[in-house]
Every structure is written in C-alpha cells, then in structure tokens.
Scaffold this active site. Structure first.
Site, PDB file in Angstrom:
ATOM      1  N   ASP A   1      -4.958  17.049  55.330  1.00  0.00           N
ATOM      2  CA  ASP A   1      -3.806  17.920  55.150  1.00  0.00           C
ATOM      3  C   ASP A   1      -2.873  17.269  54.121  1.00  0.00           C
ATOM      4  O   ASP A   1      -3.159  17.298  52.923  1.00  0.00           O
ATOM      5  CB  ASP A   1      -3.138  18.107  56.513  1.00  0.00           C
ATOM      6  CG  ASP A   1      -2.132  19.244  56.559  1.00  0.00           C
ATOM      7  OD1 ASP A   1      -1.771  19.774  55.504  1.00  0.00           O
ATOM      8  OD2 ASP A   1      -1.690  19.592  57.664  1.00  0.00           O
TER       9      ASP A   1
ATOM     10  N   ASP B   1      -7.609  20.424  67.416  1.00  0.00           N
ATOM     11  CA  ASP B   1      -6.876  20.791  68.613  1.00  0.00           C
ATOM     12  C   ASP B   1      -5.411  21.093  68.331  1.00  0.00           C
ATOM     13  O   ASP B   1      -4.881  20.800  67.271  1.00  0.00           O
ATOM     14  CB  ASP B   1      -6.944  19.644  69.624  1.00  0.00           C
ATOM     15  CG  ASP B   1      -6.008  18.503  69.273  1.00  0.00           C
ATOM     16  OD1 ASP B   1      -5.144  18.169  70.096  1.00  0.00           O
ATOM     17  OD2 ASP B   1      -6.131  17.934  68.157  1.00  0.00           O
TER      18      ASP B   1
ATOM     19  N   GLU C   1     -13.982  13.216  58.583  1.00  0.00           N
ATOM     20  CA  GLU C   1     -12.713  13.645  59.174  1.00  0.00           C
ATOM     21  C   GLU C   1     -12.755  15.153  59.405  1.00  0.00           C
ATOM     22  O   GLU C   1     -13.479  15.866  58.704  1.00  0.00           O
ATOM     23  CB  GLU C   1     -11.572  13.263  58.215  1.00  0.00           C
ATOM     24  CG  GLU C   1     -10.197  13.700  58.632  1.00  0.00           C
ATOM     25  CD  GLU C   1      -9.674  13.034  59.895  1.00  0.00           C
ATOM     26  OE1 GLU C   1     -10.250  13.326  60.973  1.00  0.00           O
ATOM     27  OE2 GLU C   1      -8.707  12.278  59.822  1.00  0.00           O
ATOM     28  N   ASP C   2     -11.963  15.625  60.357  1.00  0.00           N
ATOM     29  CA  ASP C   2     -11.922  17.061  60.616  1.00  0.00           C
ATOM     30  C   ASP C   2     -11.136  17.805  59.540  1.00  0.00           C
ATOM     31  O   ASP C   2     -11.602  18.797  58.996  1.00  0.00           O
ATOM     32  CB  ASP C   2     -11.391  17.376  62.013  1.00  0.00           C
ATOM     33  CG  ASP C   2     -10.024  16.769  62.318  1.00  0.00           C
ATOM     34  OD1 ASP C   2      -9.463  16.045  61.464  1.00  0.00           O
ATOM     35  OD2 ASP C   2      -9.510  17.021  63.424  1.00  0.00           O
TER      36      ASP C   2
ATOM     37  N   LYS D   1     -10.113  12.012  67.278  1.00  0.00           N
ATOM     38  CA  LYS D   1     -11.041  12.716  68.119  1.00  0.00           C
ATOM     39  C   LYS D   1     -11.564  13.967  67.422  1.00  0.00           C
ATOM     40  O   LYS D   1     -12.651  14.447  67.727  1.00  0.00           O
ATOM     41  CB  LYS D   1     -10.352  13.163  69.412  1.00  0.00           C
ATOM     42  CG  LYS D   1      -9.845  12.075  70.291  1.00  0.00           C
ATOM     43  CD  LYS D   1      -9.160  12.704  71.528  1.00  0.00           C
ATOM     44  CE  LYS D   1      -8.453  11.640  72.319  1.00  0.00           C
ATOM     45  NZ  LYS D   1      -7.678  12.216  73.428  1.00  0.00           N
ATOM     46  N   GLY D   2     -10.770  14.503  66.534  1.00  0.00           N
ATOM     47  CA  GLY D   2     -11.050  15.814  65.966  1.00  0.00           C
ATOM     48  C   GLY D   2     -12.362  15.975  65.247  1.00  0.00           C
ATOM     49  O   GLY D   2     -12.940  17.055  65.231  1.00  0.00           O
TER      50      GLY D   2
ATOM     51  N   VAL E   1      -4.754  25.280  62.194  1.00  0.00           N
ATOM     52  CA  VAL E   1      -6.121  25.621  62.592  1.00  0.00           C
ATOM     53  C   VAL E   1      -6.571  24.815  63.802  1.00  0.00           C
ATOM     54  O   VAL E   1      -6.207  23.655  63.966  1.00  0.00           O
ATOM     55  CB  VAL E   1      -7.102  25.441  61.415  1.00  0.00           C
ATOM     56  CG1 VAL E   1      -6.883  26.509  60.366  1.00  0.00           C
ATOM     57  CG2 VAL E   1      -6.993  24.064  60.803  1.00  0.00           C
TER      58      VAL E   1
ATOM     59  N   LYS F   1      -7.074  20.960  53.144  1.00  0.00           N
ATOM     60  CA  LYS F   1      -5.850  21.748  52.919  1.00  0.00           C
ATOM     61  C   LYS F   1      -5.139  21.188  51.692  1.00  0.00           C
ATOM     62  O   LYS F   1      -4.105  20.543  51.792  1.00  0.00           O
ATOM     63  CB  LYS F   1      -4.939  21.658  54.143  1.00  0.00           C
ATOM     64  CG  LYS F   1      -4.997  22.836  55.053  1.00  0.00           C
ATOM     65  CD  LYS F   1      -3.893  22.755  56.082  1.00  0.00           C
ATOM     66  CE  LYS F   1      -3.784  24.066  56.803  1.00  0.00           C
ATOM     67  NZ  LYS F   1      -2.717  24.017  57.806  1.00  0.00           N
TER      68      LYS F   1
END
Length: 174
Positions: free
Chosen positions: A100, A156, A96-97, A40-41, A150, A128
């Site tokens: 990581d 979220d 993608e948001d 969802k991000g 973040v 990241k």
C-alpha cells in the site's frame, strides 16, 4: 454491519497465481531460492504460490505489524517475527498480501538488504500503487488495485474476513 463488494473472483486469483508461479519459476530457473511469507495476511497466497512455482524452495516467515485494527497506517512498523534462515548470498523472494503506502515493505527490504542476499524481490498479491508514499519495486504483482479497503483471501479487517475465497472491498462504516 459491513458491506462487501466482490472485487476479484477466486477464479481470477487462481489464474493469476498460476501465471506468477510460472514467471517466477522461469526467472529463477535452478537457482536456490528462499521464499519469505510475510505473516499473517500473505499465508494463503503464499501456499498457493509455492504450489504454482512448482519447485523446491527454502521457506521462511516474517511477521510485521503496521495496521492493528484500524484502516489507517500507524506511524511505525514493528518486527514481530524474524527469519530463521541465513540469506547471505541467496536469492530471496518476499511474498506479501498487499503493498500500500510501501512503508512496511520498505522496512523489510532495508532490513533484509543488510544481510547480503544475492538478490531481493517482492511478490505481492495486490499492489496499491496510487497510495505509495515510499519507493518499493514490486517485481511480481498479482493485481493492481486502486480503491477501497480490501479483505478476503488472507487480507483482514480486525482479524475478520481472511477466510473469504475472493477479494472484496469492505465498507466498515456501513
């Protein structure tokens, strides 16, 4: 109570998305392109990026789960929603948001790679790199971030904070 510290302003986000859209448009020129939003991000970033690309693309969606309601990565990645589009022979841009550790995106790349696309590329709002555990090439990175958990602009914590227009560092223990 959580404390938020602004990391990236909405103006910085808007300017960076304009630049990414222009670069993607120039890189793919008139080639057919399938843009895939990882839900969802990435949905807010995805919508703004599509407008910045400024040309027609086929859009599709995937949903994976790896975080749940924790700030640490679960050991497995689950595919919750798969593509409807046949990507064989097509250029695919995964949006993608945040990338990581890389585990989630590595799973997505490995899965989509078995479907014989002409190319696969990743566009992430946040990269990241310092936390990367598996190799993932982020062809289009909005911002490189190094610290903190973040939230905002689609990202979220336990389904909260997505609505924020800027990106903030969250201190969930405060």
């Amino acid at each position: 109570m959580s404390i938020l510290t602004e990391l990236i302003t909405r103006e910085q986000i808007a300017e960076r998305i304009r630049a990414l859209g222009e670069r993607i448009r120039n890189d793919y020129k008139d080639e057919p392109l399938v843009t895939v939003c990882v839900l969802k991000g990435a949905v807010i970033f995805f919508a703004d990026l599509l407008r910045a690309i400024g040309r027609s693309t086929t859009i599709d969606f995937m949903r994976i789960a790896s975080y749940g309601c924790n700030v640490t990565r679960e050991s497995n990645v689950r595919l919750l929603l798969d593509l409807e589009t046949d990507i064989a022979g097509k250029h695919v841009l995964i949006v993608e948001d945040i990338i990581d550790t890389g585990h989630s995106m590595r799973c997505v790349l490995d899965l989509l790679g078995t479907r014989n696309p002409a190319s696969l590329a990743v566009c992430a709002l946040l990269d990241k790199r310092e936390r990367r555990e598996v190799p993932v090439d982020v062809a289009y990175a909005g911002f490189v971030v190094e610290q903190g958990f973040v939230v905002g602009y689609g990202l979220d914590f336990a389904e909260g904070y997505r609505h924020l227009e800027a990106i903030h560092i969250l201190d969930p223990g405060a």
